[in-house]
Design a protein around this motif. Structure first.
Motif, PDB file in Angstrom:
ATOM      1  N   GLU A  76     -20.616  70.088  13.657  1.00 43.43           N
ATOM      2  CA  GLU A  76     -20.914  68.725  13.491  1.00 43.43           C
ATOM      3  C   GLU A  76     -19.895  67.925  13.608  1.00 43.43           C
ATOM      4  OE1 GLU A  76     -24.050  67.345  10.616  1.00 43.43           O
ATOM      5  OE2 GLU A  76     -22.346  66.923   9.441  1.00 43.43           O
ATOM      6  N   HIS A  77     -19.973  66.808  14.607  1.00 45.89           N
ATOM      7  CA  HIS A  77     -19.093  65.762  14.651  1.00 45.89           C
ATOM      8  C   HIS A  77     -19.354  64.389  13.836  1.00 45.89           C
ATOM      9  CE1 HIS A  77     -18.596  67.770  18.614  1.00 45.89           C
ATOM     10  NE2 HIS A  77     -17.511  67.504  18.801  1.00 45.89           N
TER      11      HIS A  77
ATOM     12  N   ASN B 158     -18.790  61.248  15.289  1.00 47.03           N
ATOM     13  CA  ASN B 158     -19.273  60.164  16.067  1.00 47.03           C
ATOM     14  C   ASN B 158     -19.261  60.941  17.436  1.00 47.03           C
ATOM     15  OD1 ASN B 158     -19.620  57.871  14.362  1.00 47.03           O
ATOM     16  ND2 ASN B 158     -17.436  58.277  13.881  1.00 47.03           N
ATOM     17  N   GLY B 159     -19.700  61.979  17.784  1.00 51.96           N
ATOM     18  CA  GLY B 159     -19.834  62.539  19.072  1.00 51.96           C
ATOM     19  C   GLY B 159     -18.514  63.190  19.596  1.00 51.96           C
ATOM     20  N   GLY B 160     -18.537  64.188  20.598  1.00 50.06           N
ATOM     21  CA  GLY B 160     -17.364  64.772  21.041  1.00 50.06           C
ATOM     22  C   GLY B 160     -16.643  64.086  21.887  1.00 50.06           C
ATOM     23  N   ASP B 161     -16.725  62.954  22.099  1.00 52.18           N
ATOM     24  CA  ASP B 161     -15.879  62.522  23.405  1.00 52.18           C
ATOM     25  C   ASP B 161     -14.662  61.611  22.981  1.00 52.18           C
ATOM     26  OD1 ASP B 161     -17.525  63.430  25.355  1.00 52.18           O
ATOM     27  OD2 ASP B 161     -18.995  61.550  25.311  1.00 52.18           O
TER      28      ASP B 161
ATOM     29  N   PRO C 263     -17.187  69.894  22.623  1.00 61.89           N
ATOM     30  CA  PRO C 263     -17.924  68.813  23.245  1.00 61.89           C
ATOM     31  C   PRO C 263     -19.183  68.550  22.333  1.00 61.89           C
ATOM     32  CG  PRO C 263     -17.397  70.536  24.936  1.00 61.89           C
ATOM     33  CD  PRO C 263     -17.098  71.095  23.594  1.00 61.89           C
ATOM     34  N   SER C 264     -20.010  67.543  22.646  1.00 59.30           N
ATOM     35  CA  SER C 264     -21.093  66.959  21.852  1.00 59.30           C
ATOM     36  C   SER C 264     -21.968  68.194  21.728  1.00 59.30           C
ATOM     37  CB  SER C 264     -21.401  65.823  22.622  1.00 59.30           C
ATOM     38  OG  SER C 264     -20.731  64.783  22.653  1.00 59.30           O
ATOM     39  N   HIS C 265     -22.050  69.112  22.399  1.00 59.65           N
ATOM     40  CA  HIS C 265     -23.213  70.054  22.163  1.00 59.65           C
ATOM     41  C   HIS C 265     -22.816  71.170  20.883  1.00 59.65           C
ATOM     42  CE1 HIS C 265     -20.427  73.167  23.881  1.00 59.65           C
ATOM     43  NE2 HIS C 265     -20.530  72.746  25.139  1.00 59.65           N
TER      44      HIS C 265
ATOM     45  N   TYR D 233     -12.640  65.992  25.580  1.00 58.69           N
ATOM     46  CA  TYR D 233     -13.356  66.475  24.375  1.00 58.69           C
ATOM     47  C   TYR D 233     -12.439  66.651  23.075  1.00 58.69           C
ATOM     48  CZ  TYR D 233     -16.876  67.450  27.892  1.00 58.69           C
ATOM     49  OH  TYR D 233     -17.593  67.480  29.124  1.00 58.69           O
TER      50      TYR D 233
END
Length: 365
Positions: free
Chosen positions: A223-224, A226-229, A243-245, A261
């Motif tokens: 779990e991120h 705020n996303g993986g970027d 990454p976000s996945h 990422y």
């Protein structure tokens, strides 16, 4: 001459420890996937650990020797044979001109390495002989080896000191589940506490998307916040991108120079060879260690390699009892006492000679 490639196998390339100093231009480091196996292969044949070797992936090549040469095969057991007879891995072996080295299966591990005493006659490109397949730079014409390729030896050897001692214990690749130690960061603050806990306490499976560039794994989602970027920054060998996945990807030898990422951790240097020998379907756990612990493990391995190289390349002094016998015999005959000082290989005008030296111990005249 050297070797003639009869069959190139699945993916057979020339690699050394990598092409450093050019990542800012977008040029990947490349180099061997299993640094431990490649280093030991070179040490066993008397080379510097950065000497170029042949890296074999899964299904190995077949090659014919056109000149006598001492080699060492290390890494995974891919069924190495000389003229149909099994080759002992992790041992210096003399191959005679006219003999054929082949690889006949996969019995443990996924990558094997062949080191050649004196090195292969491969040009140095940007400080390295490594093959960068994507850029088609280095190695043998920037590509994998194939049928009909010929490579010469730079300084072949048919004898080395301590030949009987040029052997090292075989590693075991029988496990289907491995633990990789990691140093957290540099973007571990981009993950929730739950995400960090998931990463360090889950079991991941190596997917079929595994090559010299990276190893993608499947398992519990990390779990991120705020996303993986992120803003693109540098990538290192062993960096664990998420990454976000939410599944980890470990960057390997041909990794890109930069990436956008989040990187939750980095696999430590001494454990990357473990991953290099893994296959799709194998299970992976990640274990957190400190930078100091990672550095201590690296230094311990370096000291081990240095000690082994020093022992194998140090001439042996005659035993005391040998000297005693020589002195006694010379004294009785009132002559000079001489004992063997060692056998050495010398090269004169491109030809190899073995010279046995003696040294004067004491005079009785």
């Amino acid at each position: 001459m050297g070797i003639q490639i009869i069959n190139g196998g699945f993916l057979t390339t020339i690699q050394d420890m990598g092409r450093y100093g050019y990542q800012e231009t977008g040029m990947s480091v490349s180099g061997v996937m299993d640094t431990r196996a490649a280093s030991l292969a070179n040490i066993l044949v008397g080379n510097d650990t950065n000497e170029a070797v042949i890296e074999i992936t899964m299904m190995g090549p077949t090659m014919k020797f056109t000149e006598d040469e001492i080699i060492a095969v290390t890494g995974g057991d891919l069924g190495a044979k000389i003229d149909g007879k099994p080759v002992e891995r992790y041992r210096a072996v003399l191959v005679k001109a006219g003999q054929t080295l082949s690889f006949m299966g996969m019995y443990g591990g996924s990558r094997a390495y062949i080191a050649f005493a004196g090195g292969l006659d491969i040009p140095v490109v940007m400080g390295s002989r490594s093959t960068n397949l994507k850029s088609k730079v280095g190695g043998y014409e920037g590509r994998k080896l194939g049928t009909g390729d010929e490579i010469a030896f730079r300084a072949p050897a048919s004898w080395l000191p301590h030949m009987a001692e040029r052997v090292y214990g075989l590693p075991s690749y029988g496990a289907k589940e491995w633990t990789l130690r990691v140093v957290m960061g540099p973007q571990d603050d981009c993950f929730t506490d739950k995400g960090i806990n998931t990463f360090l306490n889950s079991t991941y499976t190596i997917s079929n998307e595994y090559d010299r560039m990276g190893c993608r794994m499947e398992g519990d989602v990390i779990e991120h916040k705020n996303g993986g970027d992120i803003i693109t920054d540098g990538i290192s060998f062993g960096a664990v991108q998420v990454p976000s996945h939410g599944n980890p990807i470990v960057m390997m030898a041909d990794h890109q120079t930069t990436g956008g990422y989040t990187k939750i951790a980095n696999v430590i240097s001494v454990d990357l060879p473990v991953l290099a020998q893994c296959m799709p379907g194998m299970k992976i756990h990640f274990e957190k260690v400190t930078v100091d612990e990672a550095q201590a493990l690296y230094c311990k391995e370096k000291e081990e390699f240095d000690a082994l190289a020093k022992r194998l390349n140090t001439p042996v002094e005659p035993a005391d009892d040998e000297q005693a016998v020589a002195i006694a015999a010379a004294s009785e005959a009132n002559k000079t006492a001489w004992v063997k000082a060692g056998t050495y290989k010398i090269s004169v005008n491109g030809k190899e000679f073995l010279v046995e030296l003696e040294k004067e111990v004491v005079r009785f005249r």
